[in-house]
Design a protein around this motif. Structure first.
Motif: not given
Length: 218
Positions: A61-80
């Motif tokens: 969950v800690i790792v994916w919390g960072f992934v969530g912030c990154f995907s939102a900031a970069t607007e990466h559709r697949c990652l979202l």
């Protein structure tokens, strides 16, 4: 643009809360490993290694919390979408773990009680269970020996513990299983917000335009 910015802000804020929840779960896992490890030795029922599950889930969950912030900031559709899928998995796992712990809380506590009885009967024969019993008696200020010689762990500087361990062990395990189950359910239900935000933001991001094959560049 205003809606996109708002969705990004909300998802990034949620991802931070999600990350904090993962850190909390990791902390609970460490605590459970330390405080419940002794009880796991005594249990006569075969249950999953709850502390290990909490530690592994908290780390993920800690790792994916960072992934969530990154995907939102970069607007990466697949990652979202991948982030939303992970949250869905956490939702299902959290509901299953929380509900099963609540439904079988009594059985889990009784398993520890039965283990306590076996540890008392085999106190001089099973060294591992004897050490676990001694640790529990010191921790809960109780004495599991119903008769005969009283172990050293049944006393402290104030004297011998007169209260039995059965009810204390049952209450201690039952209460802590309830707290862990509640935390798992709370984390699971929180995922609904993240899933909705991830889907909404991903649906508003247009796929990147790709040049057609054979097209003559201008």
């Amino acid at each position: 643009v205003g809606v996109m910015a708002l969705l990004k802000l909300f998802l990034m804020a949620f991802s931070f809360v999600f990350w904090a929840a993962g850190l909390t779960m990791l902390t609970i896992g460490v605590w459970a490993k330390i405080s419940l490890g002794t009880y796991l030795v005594l249990s006569t029922n075969e249950y999953p290694n709850t502390p290990f599950i909490l530690l592994a889930t908290g780390t993920a969950v800690i790792v994916w919390g960072f992934v969530g912030c990154f995907s939102a900031a970069t607007e990466h559709r697949c990652l979202l979408r991948t982030y939303g899928s992970f949250q869905l998995a956490v939702l299902v796992a959290g509901l299953a773990a929380g509900l099963s712990s609540l439904f079988y809380r009594k059985d889990i506590a009784e398993g520890f009680q039965n283990g306590l009885r076996e540890a008392i009967r085999s106190y001089t024969e099973d060294e591992e269970k004897a050490e676990a019993l001694d640790s529990i008696q010191r921790m809960l200020d109780c004495c599991g020996a119903p008769n005969g010689s009283v172990p050293v762990s049944c006393s402290d500087a104030r004297g011998i513990f007169h209260e039995g361990c059965f009810s204390k062990v049952y209450d201690f395990v039952s209460d802590n299983v309830f707290y862990i189950a509640t935390a798992a359910l709370g984390l699971a239900l929180m995922q609904v917000v993240g899933i909705v935000l991830s889907c909404l933001l991903a649906s508003r991001i247009l796929p990147h335009a790709e040049p057609q094959r054979g097209a003559i560049p201008h």
